[in-house]
Design an enzyme around this catalytic site. Structure first.
Site, PDB file in Angstrom:
ATOM      1  NE  ARG A 238      -4.419  -1.392   0.123  1.00  0.00           N
ATOM      2  CZ  ARG A 238      -4.425  -2.317  -0.906  1.00  0.00           C
ATOM      3  NH1 ARG A 238      -3.412  -2.808  -1.541  1.00  0.00           N
ATOM      4  NH2 ARG A 238      -5.404  -3.108  -0.785  1.00  0.00           N
ATOM      5  CD  GLU A 267      -2.881   3.369  -5.350  1.00  0.00           C
ATOM      6  OE1 GLU A 267      -4.004   2.896  -5.691  1.00  0.00           O
ATOM      7  OE2 GLU A 267      -1.956   2.675  -4.670  1.00  0.00           O
ATOM      8  CG  HIS A 285      -3.274  -0.652  -6.823  1.00  0.00           C
ATOM      9  ND1 HIS A 285      -3.680   0.041  -5.721  1.00  0.00           N
ATOM     10  CD2 HIS A 285      -3.102  -1.591  -6.687  1.00  0.00           C
ATOM     11  CE1 HIS A 285      -3.942  -0.628  -4.684  1.00  0.00           C
ATOM     12  NE2 HIS A 285      -3.586  -1.930  -5.094  1.00  0.00           N
ATOM     13  CB  ILE A 286      -1.802  -3.592 -12.658  1.00  0.00           C
ATOM     14  CG1 ILE A 286      -0.378  -3.206 -12.845  1.00  0.00           C
ATOM     15  CG2 ILE A 286      -2.762  -2.282 -13.327  1.00  0.00           C
ATOM     16  CD1 ILE A 286       0.150  -3.305 -14.342  1.00  0.00           C
TER      17      ILE A 286
HETATM   18  C1  DGY Z   1      -5.623  -5.968  -2.915  1.00  0.00           C
HETATM   19  O1  DGY Z   1      -6.326  -6.789  -3.119  1.00  0.00           O
HETATM   20  O2  DGY Z   1      -5.087  -5.311  -1.866  1.00  0.00           O
HETATM   21  C2  DGY Z   1      -4.793  -5.269  -4.194  1.00  0.00           C
HETATM   22  O3  DGY Z   1      -4.040  -4.253  -3.625  1.00  0.00           O
HETATM   23  C3  DGY Z   1      -5.737  -5.470  -5.412  1.00  0.00           C
HETATM   24  O4  DGY Z   1      -4.759  -5.103  -6.373  1.00  0.00           O
END
Ligand code: DGY
Length: 326
Positions: A238, A267, A285-286
């Site tokens: 994160r 973000e 964020h992929i």
């Molecule tokens: C999550 O599931 O926490 C991921 O960051 C999604 O891409």
């Protein structure tokens, strides 16, 4: 008999939507964008369940807009977007989507490791710009990844999957976590280190911890000062785990060699200066974004909704203490 009502804050893959449409009356946010605060507050009213995304801030105000909410099912493994304590206080189960995105996220962490150390994105831009005039002995020299030291911060499912891949690269593996896990670590030949020691010894540091009060800005100016000048920082956890302004300074001043990021502190905004840096590889964020994994996440999120609505314990509930039934 009328069907239970579920509010879905943004379209998710069919694997989950189909399950919901079969058994529920679904209200879907019609816009393919993050729902606004007003839309969330209005959308949750009169519903039995809410299926939300990591981009939706679900706090006490949203919960109080609907005292009959039977579940908040997050379409993500991380659930820092939900005030779980507030949900628990109100007896609302919260669920996430663990397990199915472990390998996919580990693969993307490795994509960033390779892309940063081997300057793959710079190389791609260079080639497309017509600057490639033939092989050169000094052209785009990066750093080896194999046989280097990998420092894994957060040794849960994803951290371990990253470690598993590192064994194929003959790496020395260090890990830091709030728990020591000697048996699991032994499988990968991983050595436990306190964070400061890991930062000093690792060539590549990859973050896989949850975001909570103790991990907010876990990596900041002080920590960059401890890392090797040749080190790379990879973040697929994160954004706020890293002080992004301090990261930009560290990259600008060559305090570290580079960074590979999939997540950002605010973000979708980037810290000023980040986008201009060649020594940063930036993804949107992929980490879990494959058809297979996003489909599996959708299915799990929908199964949690259906379980709660049918009086069964949601399979991946994160606050099990609220569940009174079987
Ligand atoms: C999550 O599931 O926490 C991921 O960051 C999604 O891409």
């Amino acid at each position: 008999m009328s069907k239970p009502k579920v509010y879905v804050t943004r379209l998710i893959p069919d694997d989950g939507m189909k399950l919901l449409y079969e058994k529920c009356e679904v209200t879907l946010n019609p816009h393919d964008r993050v729902a606004t605060r007003e839309e969330l507050l209005a959308g949750v009213k009169g519903q039995d369940a809410m299926l939300c995304l990591l981009t939706d801030k679900i706090d006490a105000e949203i919960m109080d807009a609907n005292p009959n909410l039977k579940i908040i099912a997050n379409y993500a493994v991380g659930y820092n977007n939900i005030d779980v304590a507030a949900a628990t206080q109100r007896g609302i189960p919260v669920s996430n989507t663990p397990g199915v995105l472990t390998d996919t996220t580990a693969d993307l962490a490795w994509t960033l490791i390779m892309a940063t150390a081997r300057r793959a994105v710079e190389g791609d831009k260079f080639t497309r710009a017509g600057k490639f005039k033939g092989w050169g002995p000094m052209l785009l020299l990066g750093q080896d990844v194999h046989h280097k030291t990998l420092g894994i911060v957060g040794f849960g499912r994803i951290g371990q999957a990253v470690a598993k891949r590192a064994t194929g690269f003959d790496m020395k593996i260090l890990y830091y976590d709030k728990f020591k896990m000697p048996e699991v670590a032994a499988k990968f030949g991983a050595e436990y280190c306190e964070l400061d020691e890991l930062l000093q010894r690792a060539d590549i540091i990859t973050l896989h911890c949850d975001l909570n009060e103790s991990t907010f800005h876990l990596i900041g100016e002080r920590e960059f000062g401890m890392m090797k000048k040749t080190a790379y920082l990879i973040n697929t956890s994160r954004g706020p785990v890293v002080d992004e302004k301090a990261l930009v300074k560290a990259l600008q001043n060559n305090m570290i060699a580079g960074a590979g990021l999939d997540v950002y502190e605010d973000e979708p905004a980037l810290a000023p200066g980040l986008a201009e840096l060649d020594n940063a590889v930036l993804l949107p964020h992929i980490a879990s974004a494959t058809r297979e994994t996003r489909g599996a996440m959708a299915r799990i999120a929908a199964e949690n909704v259906l379980a709660a609505l049918e009086g069964r314990k949601p399979p991946t509930i994160v606050n099990p203490e609220v569940w009174k039934g079987n």
